[in-house]
Design an enzyme around this catalytic site. Structure first.
Site, PDB file in Angstrom:
ATOM      1  CB  ILE A  46      10.835   7.084   1.287  1.00  0.00           C
ATOM      2  CG1 ILE A  46      12.320   7.439   1.326  1.00  0.00           C
ATOM      3  CG2 ILE A  46      10.505   6.100   2.403  1.00  0.00           C
ATOM      4  CD1 ILE A  46      12.733   8.229   2.544  1.00  0.00           C
ATOM      5  CB  CYS A  47       5.763   7.620  -0.508  1.00  0.00           C
ATOM      6  SG  CYS A  47       6.030   9.014   0.606  1.00  0.00           S
ATOM      7  N   PRO A  48       6.747   5.042  -2.257  1.00  0.00           N
ATOM      8  CG  PRO A  48       7.917   5.116  -4.276  1.00  0.00           C
ATOM      9  CD  PRO A  48       7.542   5.941  -3.092  1.00  0.00           C
ATOM     10  CB  VAL A  51       2.426   2.740  -1.206  1.00  0.00           C
ATOM     11  CG1 VAL A  51       1.212   2.334  -2.014  1.00  0.00           C
ATOM     12  CG2 VAL A  51       2.154   4.034  -0.445  1.00  0.00           C
TER      13      VAL A  51
END
Length: 175
Positions: A46-48, A51
């Site tokens: 999920i983080c990318p 970001v």
């Protein structure tokens, strides 16, 4: 977790910025507002999306006199490798390997040993103007965060689903 009105804890940490290692302190950021978003880990699922989403909206946030700062517990070398893999990131990503900044903001998950997905918007006095967090398995909305920044900048009462150009509430009330 810090709430609106709380003073933002200062920081002076290593970060990945423009493909190199740098240092960033809260005191050196001069924009009207600062968006600090915590996320669990580099090289995750999920983080990318978050970001790169903030990176794609960087110009829109800059137009609102808002700096963006990302933070995770990964070290600066990991941030640099990941930012390259993502095609470059135009804002600093702070390295908080011991979780001290996440703890200072009240968003360190002691069980998972990572920062929660938390968002803070700091005002010009570097007090928290807005804060939110969500479960580790749900990404935040970049467009909603931008809408909140725009609402905060009006200094007015903004109803649910307010958008720029829509009517704001009266000026003689606090809520």
């Amino acid at each position: 977790m810090l709430k609106p009105g709380d003073p933002a804890p200062p920081f002076d940490l290593e970060c990945a910025l423009d493909g190199r290692t740098a240092r960033l302190s809260l005191a050196r950021i001069s924009s009207e507002l600062i968006l600090i978003f915590f996320y669990p880990r580099d090289f995750s699922f999920i983080c990318p999306t978050e970001v790169t989403g903030f990176n794609q909206a960087l110009k829109e946030f800059a137009a609102e006199e808002t700096s963006i700062v990302g933070v995770s517990i990964d070290n600066v070398d990991s941030h640099l490798r990941w930012a390259r893999e993502l095609g470059g990131i135009g804002y600093p990503i702070l390295a908080d390997p011991d979780g001290s900044l996440a703890r200072a903001y009240g968003v360190f998950d002691e069980d998972a040993k990572v920062a929660l997905r938390a968002t803070f918007i700091l005002d010009r006095k570097r007090k928290v103007a807005y804060s939110s967090s969500c479960p580790l398995n749900i990404g935040r909305s970049v467009s909603e965060t931008l809408r909140i920044v725009r609402a905060l900048r009006t200094g007015r009462l903004c109803p649910a689903d307010w958008t720029p150009g829509a009517e704001c509430g009266p000026t003689d009330r606090d809520f």
